[in-house]
Design a protein around this motif. Structure first.
Motif, PDB file in Angstrom:
ATOM      1  N   SER A  28       0.356   4.205  -0.719  1.00 44.60           N
ATOM      2  CA  SER A  28      -0.300   5.443  -0.312  1.00 44.60           C
ATOM      3  C   SER A  28      -0.121   5.736   1.173  1.00 44.60           C
ATOM      4  O   SER A  28      -0.354   6.868   1.621  1.00 44.60           O
ATOM      5  N   CYS A  82       0.840  -1.192   0.000  1.00 44.40           N
ATOM      6  CA  CYS A  82       0.000   0.000   0.000  1.00 44.40           C
ATOM      7  C   CYS A  82       0.881   1.250   0.000  1.00 44.40           C
ATOM      8  O   CYS A  82       1.128   1.844   1.055  1.00 44.40           O
ATOM      9  N   GLU A 119      -5.954   7.867   6.110  1.00 43.53           N
ATOM     10  CA  GLU A 119      -4.681   7.148   6.101  1.00 43.53           C
ATOM     11  C   GLU A 119      -4.434   6.411   7.417  1.00 43.53           C
ATOM     12  O   GLU A 119      -3.888   5.303   7.421  1.00 43.53           O
ATOM     13  N   SER A 160      -6.637   2.106  -0.657  1.00 41.24           N
ATOM     14  CA  SER A 160      -6.023   3.282  -1.266  1.00 41.24           C
ATOM     15  C   SER A 160      -7.072   4.367  -1.441  1.00 41.24           C
ATOM     16  O   SER A 160      -8.268   4.099  -1.346  1.00 41.24           O
TER      17      SER A 160
END
Length: 227
Positions: free
Chosen positions: A55, A53, A177, A192
C-alpha cells in the motif's frame, strides 16, 4: 553476569532496512554497499519493504530509506573522525563506528523531550500495536524517571503493547501513508489502510470477518428462499 545482559541480548532487528546496513562491507569495495552508493542494494531493500507493505508507494519508501542512510552518513562524519588518547604518549586512536548498532539502537530509542532521546529498559522490549494497552505517560528530567501506564484493564498473561507511531490521519481519521512509511522504515513494521494492528490481532480480525461473512450469506439465503 552483567545486570544488563538479558536486556542487551535481545537488541536485534530482522527487516530489509537492517539487512541493508548489516550487509555493508567497506573492506571489500566490490561488494554491495550503500556507502559506496550502490543503487542495486538500496533498490533491493526498497523492493523488499514494498513487498511487506504494497500500500506504500515505492518512491516514498525510497525517500525514507534515503533519509535514514543520510542520517547514518552524518553519524559517521560526526563520530568517525573522533579521536581519544592512546596508551602511548602522543598516540591517538579513532573511535570505532558501527552502523548496524546505530540503526538497531535508534529503532529502540524514544524521544523523551525536544532535546533528549534515550533507551529505556523494559520499555524498548514491548512490541507495537495500533491498539495498545500501555502508554508512556511522561518523563521527569529532574530525576530522569519515566512512567508507563495501562490504558485499559489488562488480563492475566495478556501480552503488553505500546504504539510506536499512530499512522492515523489527523483530519479524517484514515490511514496516513507518510506515517506508515516511517513506521516501516524505522521499525520494520508494516501497516495498511485495512488493518492497523499487530499480526496476531490482524489474524483475529480476519477470522471474525470471515465468520460475519458466512453468517451474512446464511441470512441472504434464507431471505431468498422465503420469497
Amino acid at each position: 553476569n552483567h545486570p544488563w545482559s538479558t536486556w542487551i541480548d535481545q537488541w536485534t532487528r530482522n527487516d530489509p532496512m537492517q539487512h541493508l546496513v548489516d550487509n555493508n562491507n567497506t573492506n571489500h569495495p566490490s561488494s554491495s554497499s550503500w556507502q559506496n552508493d550502490d543503487e542495486s542494494s538500496i533498490d533491493a531493500a526498497v523492493a523488499e519493504l514494498h513487498e511487506m507493505c504494497p500500500s506504500i508507494s515505492k518512491y516514498k519508501l525510497a525517500a525514507a530509506v534515503g533519509i535514514r542512510l543520510q542520517q547514518l552518513k552524518e553519524y559517521t562524519e560526526r563520530y568517525g573522525g573522533s579521536a581519544v588518547e592512546g596508551k602511548g604518549e602522543g598516540q591517538e586512536t579513532k573511535l570505532p563506528t558501527c552502523h548496524s548498532m546505530y540503526t538497531t539502537l535508534t529503532s529502540r530509542a524514544v524521544a523523551l523531550s525536544n532535546k533528549i532521546t534515550g533507551l529505556l529498559p523494559m520499555h524498548d522490549m514491548i512490541n507495537h500495536s495500533s491498539k495498545p494497552n500501555l502508554a508512556l505517560a511522561g518523563f521527569d528530567a529532574s530525576d530522569e524517571s519515566f512512567k508507563i501506564v495501562a490504558t485499559r484493564d489488562i488480563d492475566e498473561d495478556e501480552e503488553l503493547f505500546l504504539e510506536y507511531l499512530d499512522v492515523t490521519e489527523e483530519e479524517n481519521g484514515g490511514w496516513d501513508e507518510d506515517k506508515a512509511t516511517w513506521l516501516l522504515v524505522q521499525w520494520g513494521i508494516p501497516s495498511s489502510p485495512t488493518f492497523q494492528t499487530s499480526p496476531m490481532e490482524e489474524e483475529e480480525v480476519q477470522v471474525e470477518s470471515e465468520m460475519v461473512s458466512v453468517e451474512k450469506k446464511k441470512t441472504e439465503t434464507v431471505v431468498f428462499n422465503s420469497s
